[in-house]
Design a protein around this motif. Sequence first.
Motif, PDB file in Angstrom:
ATOM      1  N   VAL A 162       0.740  -1.185  -0.032  1.00 46.25           N
ATOM      2  CA  VAL A 162      -0.096   0.131  -0.034  1.00 46.25           C
ATOM      3  C   VAL A 162       0.848   1.185  -0.017  1.00 46.25           C
ATOM      4  N   ARG A 163       1.829   1.299   0.903  1.00 46.35           N
ATOM      5  CA  ARG A 163       2.750   2.470   0.796  1.00 46.35           C
ATOM      6  C   ARG A 163       3.423   2.690  -0.510  1.00 46.35           C
ATOM      7  N   ARG A 164       3.916   1.759  -1.166  1.00 46.36           N
ATOM      8  CA  ARG A 164       4.480   1.689  -2.266  1.00 46.36           C
ATOM      9  C   ARG A 164       3.501   2.484  -3.501  1.00 46.36           C
ATOM     10  N   ARG A 165       2.571   1.957  -3.242  1.00 45.03           N
ATOM     11  CA  ARG A 165       1.471   2.588  -4.390  1.00 45.03           C
ATOM     12  C   ARG A 165       1.075   3.984  -4.000  1.00 45.03           C
ATOM     13  N   VAL A 166       0.989   4.250  -2.753  1.00 46.98           N
ATOM     14  CA  VAL A 166       0.515   5.612  -2.314  1.00 46.98           C
ATOM     15  C   VAL A 166       1.599   6.671  -2.684  1.00 46.98           C
ATOM     16  N   LEU A 167       2.669   6.335  -2.050  1.00 49.94           N
ATOM     17  CA  LEU A 167       3.754   7.287  -2.044  1.00 49.94           C
ATOM     18  C   LEU A 167       4.416   7.454  -3.595  1.00 49.94           C
ATOM     19  N   ALA A 168       3.872   6.622  -4.747  1.00 51.95           N
ATOM     20  CA  ALA A 168       4.369   6.866  -6.009  1.00 51.95           C
ATOM     21  C   ALA A 168       3.592   8.272  -6.630  1.00 51.95           C
ATOM     22  N   ASP A 169       2.680   8.631  -5.956  1.00 50.11           N
ATOM     23  CA  ASP A 169       1.706   9.754  -6.274  1.00 50.11           C
ATOM     24  C   ASP A 169       2.659  11.106  -5.979  1.00 50.11           C
ATOM     25  N   PRO A 170       3.251  11.845  -6.806  1.00 48.71           N
ATOM     26  CA  PRO A 170       4.111  12.970  -6.634  1.00 48.71           C
ATOM     27  C   PRO A 170       3.496  13.868  -5.602  1.00 48.71           C
ATOM     28  N   ARG A 171       2.297  14.016  -5.584  1.00 50.87           N
ATOM     29  CA  ARG A 171       1.394  15.106  -4.939  1.00 50.87           C
ATOM     30  C   ARG A 171       1.436  14.366  -3.280  1.00 50.87           C
ATOM     31  N   ILE A 172       1.985  13.470  -3.125  1.00 50.82           N
ATOM     32  CA  ILE A 172       1.907  13.033  -1.486  1.00 50.82           C
ATOM     33  C   ILE A 172       3.464  12.827  -1.055  1.00 50.82           C
ATOM     34  N   THR A 173       3.532  13.471   0.154  1.00 53.51           N
ATOM     35  CA  THR A 173       5.110  13.141   0.589  1.00 53.51           C
ATOM     36  C   THR A 173       4.898  12.740   2.128  1.00 53.51           C
ATOM     37  N   VAL A 174       6.226  12.271   2.634  1.00 50.17           N
ATOM     38  CA  VAL A 174       5.979  11.991   4.175  1.00 50.17           C
ATOM     39  C   VAL A 174       7.288  12.399   4.765  1.00 50.17           C
ATOM     40  N   VAL A 175       6.650  12.937   5.821  1.00 49.28           N
ATOM     41  CA  VAL A 175       7.762  13.114   6.942  1.00 49.28           C
ATOM     42  C   VAL A 175       8.181  12.345   7.836  1.00 49.28           C
ATOM     43  N   GLU A 176       9.382  11.576   7.925  1.00 48.52           N
ATOM     44  CA  GLU A 176       9.511  10.384   8.804  1.00 48.52           C
ATOM     45  C   GLU A 176      10.375  10.888  10.007  1.00 48.52           C
TER      46      GLU A 176
END
Length: 490
Positions: free
Chosen positions: A142-156
Amino acid sequence: MADTAGAGTGTTASRDGAHHSSGRHGRHALVVGGGPAALLTARVLASHADRVTLVERDRLPDGPEPRAGVPQSRHNHVLLEGGQRALEKLLPGIVGELRGHGAPRVGMPDDLVQWQDHHFYRRTPATAHLLTGSRPLLEWLVRRRVLADPRITVVEGTEVVGLVGDAARVRGVRVRERGAGTHQDVRELTADLVVDASGRGSRAPEWLAAIGADVPHEETIDAGLAYATRMYRGPADRPGEPGTDGGGDPDAVDCVGYYFVPGRDEARGAVVLPIEGGRYLVTLSGLRGSEPPADETAFTDFAARLPHPLVHDWLLKAEPESAVHAFRSTSDVRRRYDRPGRRPAGFLATGDALCCVNPVYGQGLTVAAFGALALRDALADPRRTPTTRRVQRALSRAARQAWDIASGADRVLPGARGDAVRLRPADRPAAWYLGRVQRRAPGDPVVGAAFRSFLALKEPGSVLFAPRVARAVLFGPVRPAPTEPQARRE
C-alpha cells in the motif's frame, strides 16, 4: 472561511524531513500517521488537495519489514472480504499484488478447522474468504502505491505534539523530530485540513483540549484478552493433512489452519494461519487470568490446555522462526467525534484513532479501507458541502458495524469492564436474536453463510434478517455441530 474539509495554503515536506515553501498558494492536507489508514486517507485527499503530507513517527522500511511503532506488525492479520473489496476500489489491482507476493487466500469454513462454543464448524464450501498475508507485506505494498503519487510526501522520524489553531479552526500541527542527535525544537506545519490517523494511541483528545475544543467522549470495553504470537515453518505436511495426526482424528485433513475462539466457557484460544513464504503465524490468546506466556517453552505448553490437542500437536512438529511476541492492548475504544460539541473545522479522525476494536477480530485493516471510502464519497458528493462535521459523521458510520460486532462479543465475556459493557434495553432484542444466530451458525449452512458475510464485513447486519435466514434462526432446529474436527464437505 466556511467549515469545509480544507482550502488554503501550507508548506511541503520531503521524505528526509526537510521543509520548504511551495512558492505558490494551494490546498494542503496533512495526515498524522504512516500506517494503512493514513496512507489510504492520503490517497483520497490527493484528489482534492494540491499537496498531502504524511507525518510519521517511525523511519519507514524500504521493504515488507515490521516497524517499531507498530507492535501489531508481528501478529496475525487478516484482510476480510469486505476489506478486499474496499481496498480494490481505492487501489485497483492491489489484491492481485498481494496474491502475487504470496499472501494466502483462505476460504471459510472449509479451509480452517474452527472450534467455538464446544463445537467444530461443519467444513462446507467457502462462502467468505480471507487474505492472510503479513501486516508488513500489506503495508509495504500500500505504501509503495500511495507514495508513488508525487502529490503525496512523507515526513519520517517526526512526531506531532499539538495542533495549530483554536476551537474554531485547526490550521496545522506542531511537530518535532525524534531520535538521539536530532534537534528537539518544536516547529509548525500549516495545513488546511489535519486528519488524525495515528492509531490506537492517538493523543488528539489532548491536542484538542489544549486549543480550547471539546474532547470527544470515549466508549470503552476491556475484555481482558491478551495474546502472544510466534512465527513457524510448518511441517512438510500442512496443518491437519495426513501425517499430522490431527489429535488422532484421521478426518481432520486438508486444512490450511486452525481457529479456536475463546468465549464465556473457554478462556483460551488460538489461531494458526499461513502467511507468505511458506510460514505460519501462531497466535495464542487468553482472557484475564489466563493470559498466554511470552516464554518460548511455556508458549507450547499453553497450547496443550486448549480444548482439543490439534494446535499443540502441530506446534510439536513445526519449526519456530522467531521469538514470542506478546500484546496486551486489546480494549475496544470508540471516540465519539460524531457527537455534538465545540470542535474545530479542519480536523478529522479516522482509523483506530477514531474507533479501535479488539484486534482478535481482524477488522482493523478493513475498517481503515472503509474509512477511506467514506471520506472519498463524502468529499465527492455533489449534493452536500463536505463540512468537517458531515465528513466526520460519515467516517464514524463507516466503523459502526465493526464496533457492533466487537463490542457485542466482548461485553458478554467474563470480567469485561468499561462504560460500554452494559447492554442498553433497546439492544436486548437484537442481542437475543444474535445469540440464536451464533448457536446455529456452526451446524446450519444457511445461517453460517449469513453470519460469515456479516463478520467479514461483506454484508450489513440486514443479511441476518433475510427471510430464509430468519426462518432458520427463529423456527429451525439447532443442528448438531461436530465435536471433533471434520474433513471438508463438498
